[in-house]
Structure formats: structure tokens, C-alpha cells
Design an enzyme around this catalytic site. Structure first.
Site, PDB file in Angstrom:
ATOM      1  N   SER A  19      47.984  66.792  54.822  1.00  0.00           N
ATOM      2  CA  SER A  19      49.401  66.504  54.558  1.00  0.00           C
ATOM      3  C   SER A  19      49.685  66.018  53.131  1.00  0.00           C
ATOM      4  O   SER A  19      50.568  65.182  52.912  1.00  0.00           O
ATOM      5  CB  SER A  19      49.962  65.526  55.586  1.00  0.00           C
ATOM      6  OG  SER A  19      49.931  66.112  56.886  1.00  0.00           O
ATOM      7  N   LYS A  53      44.408  79.239  54.415  1.00  0.00           N
ATOM      8  CA  LYS A  53      44.119  79.478  55.849  1.00  0.00           C
ATOM      9  C   LYS A  53      44.476  80.918  56.233  1.00  0.00           C
ATOM     10  O   LYS A  53      44.394  81.807  55.391  1.00  0.00           O
ATOM     11  CB  LYS A  53      44.826  78.432  56.717  1.00  0.00           C
ATOM     12  CG  LYS A  53      44.498  77.000  56.256  1.00  0.00           C
ATOM     13  CD  LYS A  53      44.904  75.927  57.227  1.00  0.00           C
ATOM     14  CE  LYS A  53      44.544  74.562  56.664  1.00  0.00           C
ATOM     15  NZ  LYS A  53      44.858  73.460  57.552  1.00  0.00           N
ATOM     16  N   HIS A  95      35.232  73.376  57.571  1.00  0.00           N
ATOM     17  CA  HIS A  95      36.593  72.892  57.788  1.00  0.00           C
ATOM     18  C   HIS A  95      36.720  72.453  59.242  1.00  0.00           C
ATOM     19  O   HIS A  95      36.128  73.065  60.136  1.00  0.00           O
ATOM     20  CB  HIS A  95      37.612  73.992  57.456  1.00  0.00           C
ATOM     21  CG  HIS A  95      39.010  73.451  57.404  1.00  0.00           C
ATOM     22  ND1 HIS A  95      39.739  73.212  58.537  1.00  0.00           N
ATOM     23  CD2 HIS A  95      39.782  73.088  56.357  1.00  0.00           C
ATOM     24  CE1 HIS A  95      40.927  72.711  58.191  1.00  0.00           C
ATOM     25  NE2 HIS A  95      40.967  72.619  56.870  1.00  0.00           N
ATOM     26  N   GLU A 143      38.909  72.905  61.354  1.00  0.00           N
ATOM     27  CA  GLU A 143      39.378  73.960  62.259  1.00  0.00           C
ATOM     28  C   GLU A 143      38.205  74.821  62.722  1.00  0.00           C
ATOM     29  O   GLU A 143      38.172  75.278  63.855  1.00  0.00           O
ATOM     30  CB  GLU A 143      40.465  74.794  61.564  1.00  0.00           C
ATOM     31  CG  GLU A 143      41.769  73.997  61.470  1.00  0.00           C
ATOM     32  CD  GLU A 143      42.650  74.318  60.283  1.00  0.00           C
ATOM     33  OE1 GLU A 143      42.450  75.353  59.625  1.00  0.00           O
ATOM     34  OE2 GLU A 143      43.558  73.508  60.005  1.00  0.00           O
ATOM     35  N   GLU A 195      38.900  65.175  55.096  1.00  0.00           N
ATOM     36  CA  GLU A 195      40.161  65.571  55.720  1.00  0.00           C
ATOM     37  C   GLU A 195      40.218  64.988  57.134  1.00  0.00           C
ATOM     38  O   GLU A 195      39.615  65.548  58.065  1.00  0.00           O
ATOM     39  CB  GLU A 195      40.252  67.093  55.829  1.00  0.00           C
ATOM     40  CG  GLU A 195      40.176  67.813  54.502  1.00  0.00           C
ATOM     41  CD  GLU A 195      40.792  69.207  54.579  1.00  0.00           C
ATOM     42  OE1 GLU A 195      41.769  69.440  53.873  1.00  0.00           O
ATOM     43  OE2 GLU A 195      40.316  70.036  55.370  1.00  0.00           O
ATOM     44  N   ASN A 211      44.041  75.680  50.230  1.00  0.00           N
ATOM     45  CA  ASN A 211      43.423  76.415  51.336  1.00  0.00           C
ATOM     46  C   ASN A 211      44.556  77.147  52.045  1.00  0.00           C
ATOM     47  O   ASN A 211      45.343  76.532  52.755  1.00  0.00           O
ATOM     48  CB  ASN A 211      42.721  75.421  52.281  1.00  0.00           C
ATOM     49  CG  ASN A 211      42.201  76.088  53.538  1.00  0.00           C
ATOM     50  OD1 ASN A 211      42.215  77.311  53.658  1.00  0.00           O
ATOM     51  ND2 ASN A 211      41.750  75.277  54.488  1.00  0.00           N
ATOM     52  N   GLY A 231      48.214  69.016  58.725  1.00  0.00           N
ATOM     53  CA  GLY A 231      49.390  69.729  59.221  1.00  0.00           C
ATOM     54  C   GLY A 231      50.341  68.881  60.055  1.00  0.00           C
ATOM     55  O   GLY A 231      51.200  69.407  60.753  1.00  0.00           O
TER      56      GLY A 231
END
Ligand code: 13P
Length: 251
Positions: A213, A11, A97, A99, A167, A9, A173
């Protein structure tokens, strides 16, 4: 036997030049070093049409989002429909996702609509679920993620037309990863939830990826956990050495 899926991904990263160079590097290594796994990259919408024009045999292409509108075309400024993604050459699309759930306020109902739009146009949605740190610390991780599964996965989903990605938000991250025991517990719970929703044969064939990660140094261990069928990789998918370093643990 579920074939593993190694997915990147990208992003909101890269210029045209950087993105094309990275895609070419991934396509080159994937054509030379074949393993018994599928490879997917999900570049930004600035890059997807350009990358789709490059020869990319053996690598699937995906988008990072799709319109919630159940229309191929229409007055939905800024949206890209499932039909338009399919027309570009995409085979997959990430939906829900964390985010987007957090920053764009996407609810389970919206995620489910998007997944449905994708499936109906022949795209495979990669439906993301995952708990926040607070939810984990409160002991609610399993409950939250199972609710996300129940409410985000459409009833027409099968092991062939939909992929799940677990996730944990706090692992994205951050360099932090859950313990192997926690990953196994969650992936097993997700498969059980799919079984109670859609039946044994769907549950046993559906791929459940881990994301958060993932790096070449931890990939072998994470991808070796029971019920983990691949990885959804953010930061490490932006360097071919790291992305392929993760894939290479599965050769
Ligand atoms: P990182 O691999 O950078 O933690 O991101 C994971 C992710 O969000 C993939 O969708």
C-alpha cells in the site's frame, strides 16, 4: 550509502496495448526527471519481451518469477529460466512474493533455490518476506520474517547481487500500512539477521525495500524510515502519475 530503489510490480495486469503505453510513460518521465535512486519495473511475462525492446535507459527491467529448475533449458513446461530472463534483457526478478508463497505454495526452500538460480545467471533476485495478519496479531511477525530471511536468502548473497523486500501480507492491496515504528523495527531486525548470516559488510550494503500500500501520500514517510532503502509498489505502479509521484518524493 545505499541508493534507494523504486520498484513496480505490475502483477497479472494489462493487455499488450496498456502495458506498452505504461512502460513508455514511465521511460519518458524517468529520462526527464532523474533522481538519485534506481527505478525498476516488473511487468508480466506477456509484456517483458516487448518492453525490453523499447529504449529504457535508466530503468531496470525485472520479471515476477523464475523457474526453480537449475537449468537454462529443458522439459519444464510453463517455466522460464533465469538464463532466458537474462537473455530477454531483465536485470532483476521478484522471488517469493507472498502471493506465490500463499497461492502457489512456495516454501522458503523453493524461494532460496530460485534466488540462487537468479544470482548464478547474473540476475538480481528481489526476495520477498512478510508476515500475515494472524502472525502479527500473535506477536510472531519478527520471528516469522527472520526465519524467512534465514531460509530464503542464499549464502552467496551480497549487497550487490540481492535485494530484500519486506511486504507485510496484510498491507498488500488493502490501503493499510504498518506504523513507522513497526516498519523501522522490522527493517532493523532484517538487517541484523542478514548480518548474523552473511556478515557486517553484506548487511550494511544490502537494500531492504518496503512494500504494501505504498502511495504518493505515504511514500515520503515510509521511505524516510531508518533501514528502508526503497519501495516495492503494486497497485500504484500501474499509473504513471502514482508511480512517479512516489519516486518524486525522493528527489
Ligand atoms: P500494493 O502496493 O498494491 O499494496 O502491492 C504491494 C505488492 O505486493 C508489491 O509486490
Amino acid at each position: 550509502m545505499r541508493k534507494k530503489l523504486i520498484a513496480g510490480n505490475w502483477k497479472m495486469n494489462q493487455t499488450k496495448a496498456d502495458g506498452l503505453a505504461l512502460a513508455k510513460a514511465v521511460f519518458e518521465v524517468a529520462s526527464k526527471e532523474k533522481g538519485n535512486f534506481d527505478v525498476l519495473i516488473c511487468p508480466g511475462m506477456n509484456l517483458l519481451p516487448l518492453i525490453a525492446e523499447l529504449p529504457h535507459e535508466g530503468v531496470y527491467l525485472g520479471a515476477q518469477d523464475v523457474s526453480v529448475a537449475p537449468k537454462d533449458f529443458g522439459a519444464y513446461t510453463g517455466d522460464v529460466s533465469a538464463a532466458q530472463l537474462k537473455d530477454l534483457g531483465a536485470s532483476h526478478v521478484i522471488v517469493g512474493h507472498s502471493e506465490r508463497r500463499a497461492m502457489r505454495h512456495e516454501t522458503d526452500a523453493i524461494v532460496k533455490e530460485k534466488a540462487l538460480n537468479a544470482i548464478e545467471k547474473g540476475l538480481i533476485p528481489v526476495v520477498c518476506v512478510g508476515e500475515t495478519l494472524e502472525e502479527r496479531e500473535e506477536g510472531k511477525a519478527l520471528e516469522i520474517v527472520c526465519r524467512q530471511i534465514r531460509e530464503s536468502v542464499p549464502s552467496i548473497a551480497t549487497g550487490e547481487n540481492l535485494v530484500v523486500a519486506y511486504e507485510p501480507v496484510w498491507a498488500i492491496g488493502t490501503g493499510k500500512v504498518p506504523s513507522v515504528q513497526d516498519v523501522e523495527e522490522m527493517h532493523t531486525a532484517i538487517r541484523e539477521e542478514i548480518k548474523s548470516l552473511l556478515g557486517e559488510s553484506v548487511a550494511s550494503t544490502m537494500r531492504i525495500l518496503y512494500g504494501g500500500s505504498v502511495k504518493p501520500s505515504n511514500a515520503k514517510e515510509l521511505l524516510g524510515v531508518a533501514n528502508v532503502d526503497g519501495a516495492l509498489i503494486g497497485g500504484a505502479s500501474l499509473k504513471v502519475e502514482d508511480f512517479w509521484g512516489i519516486a518524486a518524493t525522493q528527489m
